[in-house]
Design a protein around this motif. Structure first.
Motif, short mmCIF file in Angstrom:
data_model
loop_
_atom_site.label_atom_id
_atom_site.label_comp_id
_atom_site.label_asym_id
_atom_site.label_seq_id
_atom_site.Cartn_x
_atom_site.Cartn_y
_atom_site.Cartn_z
N THR A 17 0.82 -1.27 0.07
CA THR A 17 0.27 -0.05 -0.10
C THR A 17 0.79 1.26 0.00
OG1 THR A 17 -1.67 -1.33 1.41
CG2 THR A 17 -1.93 1.05 1.05
N ALA A 18 1.92 1.17 0.67
CA ALA A 18 2.72 2.41 1.03
C ALA A 18 3.31 2.73 -0.57
CB ALA A 18 3.85 2.12 2.09
N ALA A 19 3.72 1.70 -0.88
CA ALA A 19 4.37 1.73 -2.34
C ALA A 19 3.44 2.34 -3.34
CB ALA A 19 5.15 0.54 -2.81
N LEU A 20 2.34 2.31 -3.07
CA LEU A 20 1.32 2.97 -4.08
C LEU A 20 1.20 4.60 -3.79
CD1 LEU A 20 -1.11 -0.14 -4.37
CD2 LEU A 20 0.43 0.61 -6.22
N VAL A 21 1.48 4.84 -2.82
CA VAL A 21 1.22 6.39 -2.25
C VAL A 21 1.81 7.38 -3.30
CG1 VAL A 21 1.62 8.05 -0.59
CG2 VAL A 21 0.87 6.04 0.17
N PRO A 22 2.92 7.16 -3.86
CA PRO A 22 3.46 7.97 -4.97
C PRO A 22 2.58 8.11 -6.01
CG PRO A 22 5.39 6.84 -3.96
CD PRO A 22 4.05 6.19 -3.36
N VAL A 23 2.07 7.02 -6.69
CA VAL A 23 1.57 7.25 -7.93
C VAL A 23 0.02 7.54 -7.60
CG1 VAL A 23 0.47 4.72 -7.82
CG2 VAL A 23 0.87 5.77 -10.01
N ALA A 24 -0.63 7.21 -6.57
CA ALA A 24 -1.84 8.04 -6.06
C ALA A 24 -1.74 9.30 -6.04
CB ALA A 24 -2.10 7.29 -4.72
N TYR A 25 -0.67 9.78 -5.21
CA TYR A 25 -0.44 11.39 -5.17
C TYR A 25 -0.07 11.93 -6.50
CZ TYR A 25 1.79 16.11 -4.59
OH TYR A 25 2.35 17.20 -4.78
N LEU A 26 0.42 11.43 -7.47
CA LEU A 26 0.83 11.99 -8.96
C LEU A 26 -0.55 12.19 -9.53
CD1 LEU A 26 4.14 10.20 -9.74
CD2 LEU A 26 3.89 12.55 -9.20
N ILE A 27 -1.55 10.92 -9.44
CA ILE A 27 -2.87 10.96 -10.09
C ILE A 27 -3.59 12.33 -9.53
CG2 ILE A 27 -5.00 9.72 -10.52
CD1 ILE A 27 -3.24 7.18 -10.59
N TRP A 28 -3.72 12.23 -8.26
CA TRP A 28 -4.37 13.23 -7.50
C TRP A 28 -3.83 14.69 -8.06
CZ3 TRP A 28 -2.57 17.13 -4.23
CH2 TRP A 28 -3.62 17.90 -3.74
N ALA A 29 -2.65 14.71 -7.91
CA ALA A 29 -2.04 16.10 -8.29
C ALA A 29 -2.46 16.71 -9.71
CB ALA A 29 -0.67 16.25 -8.14
N ALA A 30 -2.23 15.53 -10.38
CA ALA A 30 -2.46 15.71 -12.05
C ALA A 30 -4.01 16.38 -12.22
CB ALA A 30 -2.25 14.59 -12.90
N LEU A 31 -4.90 15.34 -11.38
CA LEU A 31 -6.20 15.81 -11.67
C LEU A 31 -6.59 16.95 -11.11
CD1 LEU A 31 -8.01 12.52 -11.04
CD2 LEU A 31 -7.68 13.46 -13.40
N THR A 32 -5.82 17.81 -9.97
CA THR A 32 -6.51 18.95 -9.43
C THR A 32 -5.45 19.95 -9.98
OG1 THR A 32 -4.97 18.30 -7.67
CG2 THR A 32 -7.26 17.69 -7.44
N GLY A 33 -4.57 19.77 -10.84
CA GLY A 33 -3.83 20.98 -11.25
C GLY A 33 -2.70 21.29 -10.56
N ASN A 34 -2.31 20.16 -9.69
CA ASN A 34 -1.22 20.65 -8.73
C ASN A 34 0.32 19.91 -9.23
OD1 ASN A 34 -2.13 22.03 -6.16
ND2 ASN A 34 -3.65 20.54 -6.41
N LEU A 35 0.52 19.96 -10.51
CA LEU A 35 1.76 19.17 -10.97
C LEU A 35 2.45 20.22 -11.82
CD1 LEU A 35 1.22 15.48 -12.36
CD2 LEU A 35 2.52 16.27 -10.35
N THR A 36 2.53 21.54 -11.29
CA THR A 36 2.92 22.72 -12.00
C THR A 36 2.44 23.09 -13.14
OG1 THR A 36 4.83 21.73 -13.48
CG2 THR A 36 5.46 21.75 -10.99
N ALA A 37 2.98 24.21 -13.81
CA ALA A 37 2.46 24.66 -15.06
C ALA A 37 2.75 23.61 -16.13
CB ALA A 37 2.95 25.99 -15.49
N ASN A 38 3.40 22.50 -16.21
CA ASN A 38 4.10 21.77 -17.04
C ASN A 38 3.78 20.35 -16.67
OD1 ASN A 38 5.11 20.58 -19.23
ND2 ASN A 38 6.96 21.78 -19.24
N PRO A 39 2.53 19.79 -16.29
CA PRO A 39 2.19 18.62 -15.75
C PRO A 39 2.91 17.29 -16.44
CG PRO A 39 0.39 19.37 -16.71
CD PRO A 39 1.40 20.55 -16.66
N ILE A 40 3.11 17.30 -17.60
CA ILE A 40 3.79 16.08 -18.21
C ILE A 40 5.17 15.91 -17.94
CG2 ILE A 40 4.28 15.23 -20.65
CD1 ILE A 40 1.60 16.38 -21.40
N GLN A 41 5.93 17.05 -17.94
CA GLN A 41 7.04 17.05 -17.45
C GLN A 41 7.43 16.68 -16.30
OE1 GLN A 41 10.05 20.50 -17.96
NE2 GLN A 41 10.73 19.37 -19.43
N GLU A 42 6.61 17.21 -15.43
CA GLU A 42 6.63 16.88 -13.99
C GLU A 42 6.26 15.41 -13.57
OE1 GLU A 42 7.81 18.91 -11.67
OE2 GLU A 42 7.53 18.18 -9.76
N LEU A 43 5.51 14.94 -14.43
CA LEU A 43 5.10 13.53 -14.11
C LEU A 43 6.23 12.56 -14.73
CD1 LEU A 43 1.55 12.52 -15.59
CD2 LEU A 43 2.40 12.03 -13.32
#
Lengths: 331, 226
Positions: B17-43
């Motif tokens: 479960t813990a190892a899934l936290v980063p990907v869960a966070y990235l999905i959440w951040a991508a959907l809520t616009g929290n992955l900088t102005a350049n989300p693809i590069q940030e991903l």
């Protein structure tokens, strides 16, 4: 130095100064840096006051909610009609290593930069040498809005409504001598205000340069604002260079010195990685960065990459300056 | 609850479960616009970093066992390695789908002409046989010795990952330096251990023969428990 600046100021009177500004107030760098550090401690109070003032002034348009002082300007030439990159993106996604190397570092850390008072030293091969208060320096010029494309060397791009004035006007006022072949720009060096300068990622202070004909090209501006308001610190406040046909790193920020020189200046990125960054840094889809392609770019806010345009689409204005030059050699 | 059951029913699910936290966070951040102005590069950057982190964690298992003596740590190694492969796959998919949108010609040029991409791609490809042979059945089929030999490819992947990262940064090399140090320490430990063991009277023979036995037993036992 203070003596020289003051003497020259009185003798030269290059630029009309505000009545409340005496040349004796244009102090030695060390002294005013010291004062800035003192001012920093009260910066919080000042910022609170500024915020209050801006709220007090707000009237109708949403633009008025933006931070910074509202500027008055006319519409300038060469503007693109492409969709402008949102203010939030322009002010939170920055390369300004003086405040950290991460894209969001400048927006988080640039609050320590004190942009007022601000002095600019004019030096080198010109008649009007001296240290000038920024307000005096820009007072003679009518500010214009220039909506330009900005292409970063990292293959992303934005469309930014700058507010500034032609660099050519300032160059003319400085009365460069025939020996002046290049203009050299230098960013503030102050590791207290610019904490990124404590880390030797680049050689500080940041230096950039333009050939004389580039500096006097009508496209080149010194910007003091964006979206109709004074520049946020992370975007290079209080004054920065904008040369839209070149990669973004040519647009030196927070300028404190403008020199007219005979020899081509060694700009910071060229000094850091000479095989990757040259002096010219013209946007060119046919000349790749040694490590990545420059053929396409991602416009911030768009999903698909778009083809990069020669000279970032400003060929009509600038291509003639490079006629006959091997742009692979002079990258 | 025995240690075996404790690991199987509590610690492993917790790690999973813990190892899934980063990907869960990235999905959440991508959907809520929290992955900088350049989300693809940030991903791209974030999935790449998590790949490196899991490679390092996988490589840390053996040194930690030697130092702490807690041999049960081996039972987490496969999961960590598979997560490295998982984040590596996400990293590659981000590049192929989001960044390049299946522009295969461009990507072919990238892989063949741009050293940092060549190296990164090689590091990923080398993880594929490791992921495929991670099952108990494959370990049995290959035999412990050959399996161990094959899985040393992770060393190459780790070095390739660091080089890939180092070669893509513009000027600030502090972060790749940290990963280089981590991988250096983790691989260096193995060399030192090997040297120490071959000198010591306790170990009958160096690397190739009996010295590998504990690895084989661990891998097989771990596999048989799942």
């Amino acid at each position: 130095m203070p003596g020289r600046a003051a003497r020259q100021g009185e003798a030269v009177m290059l630029i009309r100064r505000a009545p409340d500004m005496k040349w004796s107030e244009v102090t030695d760098e060390k002294l005013y840096l010291g004062r800035r550090q003192f001012l920093q401690t009260t910066a919080g109070v000042a910022m609170a006051a500024a915020a209050g003032a801006s709220i007090g002034c707000s009237t109708v348009s949403a633009d008025d909610q933006l931070p910074g002082r509202k500027l008055s300007y006319k519409e300038g030439p060469f503007g693109t009609t492409e969709k402008e990159t949102p203010y939030k993106d322009v002010t939170t996604y920055n390369n300004f290593y003086e405040f950290g190397t991460g894209k969001s570092d400048p927006a988080q850390n640039a609050g320590t930069l004190v942009t007022s008072p601000w002095s600019i030293q004019i030096d080198g091969e010109c008649a009007k040498k001296g240290t000038y208060h920024l307000d005096d320096l820009i007072k003679p010029y009518q500010l214009e809005e220039r909506i330009y494309r900005m292409r970063c060397v990292e293959a992303w791009s934005m469309v930014i409504p700058w507010v500034g004035f032609p660099l050519a006007s300032l160059v003319k006022q400085c009365a460069p001598t025939p020996k002046a072949k290049y203009v050299k720009f230098t960013t503030l060096y102050n590791p207290v205000q610019m904490p990124g300068q404590n880390v030797p990622v680049l050689k500080w202070p940041y230096v950039e340069g333009l050939r004389m004909d580039e500096a006097t090209n009508p496209l080149a501006i010194l910007a003091v604002g964006l979206y109709g308001h004074t520049l946020p610190n992370q975007d290079g406040a209080p004054i920065r260079l904008v040369t839209p046909w070149k990669y973004g790193f040519k647009g030196i920020k927070s300028i404190v010195k403008i020199e007219f020189v005979e020899k081509q200046p060694l700009n910071t990125w060229q000094q850091t990685r000479p095989n990757e960054y040259g002096f010219y840094a013209n946007v060119n889809p046919h000349v790749d960065h040694p490590r990545w392609s420059q053929a396409t770019e991602r416009r911030i806010g768009e999903f698909f990459r778009r083809p990069t345009l020669m000279f970032n689409g400003y060929g009509d204005q600038v291509a003639s300056m490079y006629a006959g030059m091997d742009l692979r050699k002079y990258f | 609850m025995t240690t075996t059951r404790w690991i199987r029913w509590v610690l492993k699910p917790a790690l999973f479960t813990a190892a899934l936290v980063p990907v869960a966070y990235l999905i959440w951040a991508a959907l809520t616009g929290n992955l900088t102005a350049n989300p693809i590069q940030e991903l791209e950057h974030e999935t790449g970093l998590w790949t490196l982190r899991f490679v390092c964690l996988t490589l840390a298992v053996t040194p930690l066992r030697r130092v702490t003596g807690w041999n049960s740590l081996i039972r987490f190694r496969r999961m960590l390695g598979l997560y490295a492969f998982f984040y590596g796959t996400l990293h590659l998919l981000t590049y192929v789908v989001l960044d390049q949108f299946f522009a295969f010609q461009t990507m072919l040029v990238d892989v063949t002409k741009r050293p940092y991409i060549t190296v990164g791609f090689a590091g990923f490809v080398l993880m594929i046989p490791l992921a495929i042979t991670s099952t108990a059945g494959m370990i049995r089929r290959l035999g412990g010795r050959r399996w161990n030999l094959l899985h040393r490819l992770i060393y190459v992947t780790a070095v390739a990952g660091v080089v890939h990262y180092w070669w893509l940064v513009k000027a600030d090399e502090r972060s790749p330096e940290r990963y280089a140090l981590a991988v250096g320490v983790l691989l260096g430990f193995r060399l030192l251990y090997l040297a120490w063991k071959s000198r010591s009277r306790l170990a009958p023979a160096p690397a190739a023969a009996g010295g590998r036995t504990p690895f084989r037993l661990d891998a097989e036992r771990d596999a048989s428990l799942d």
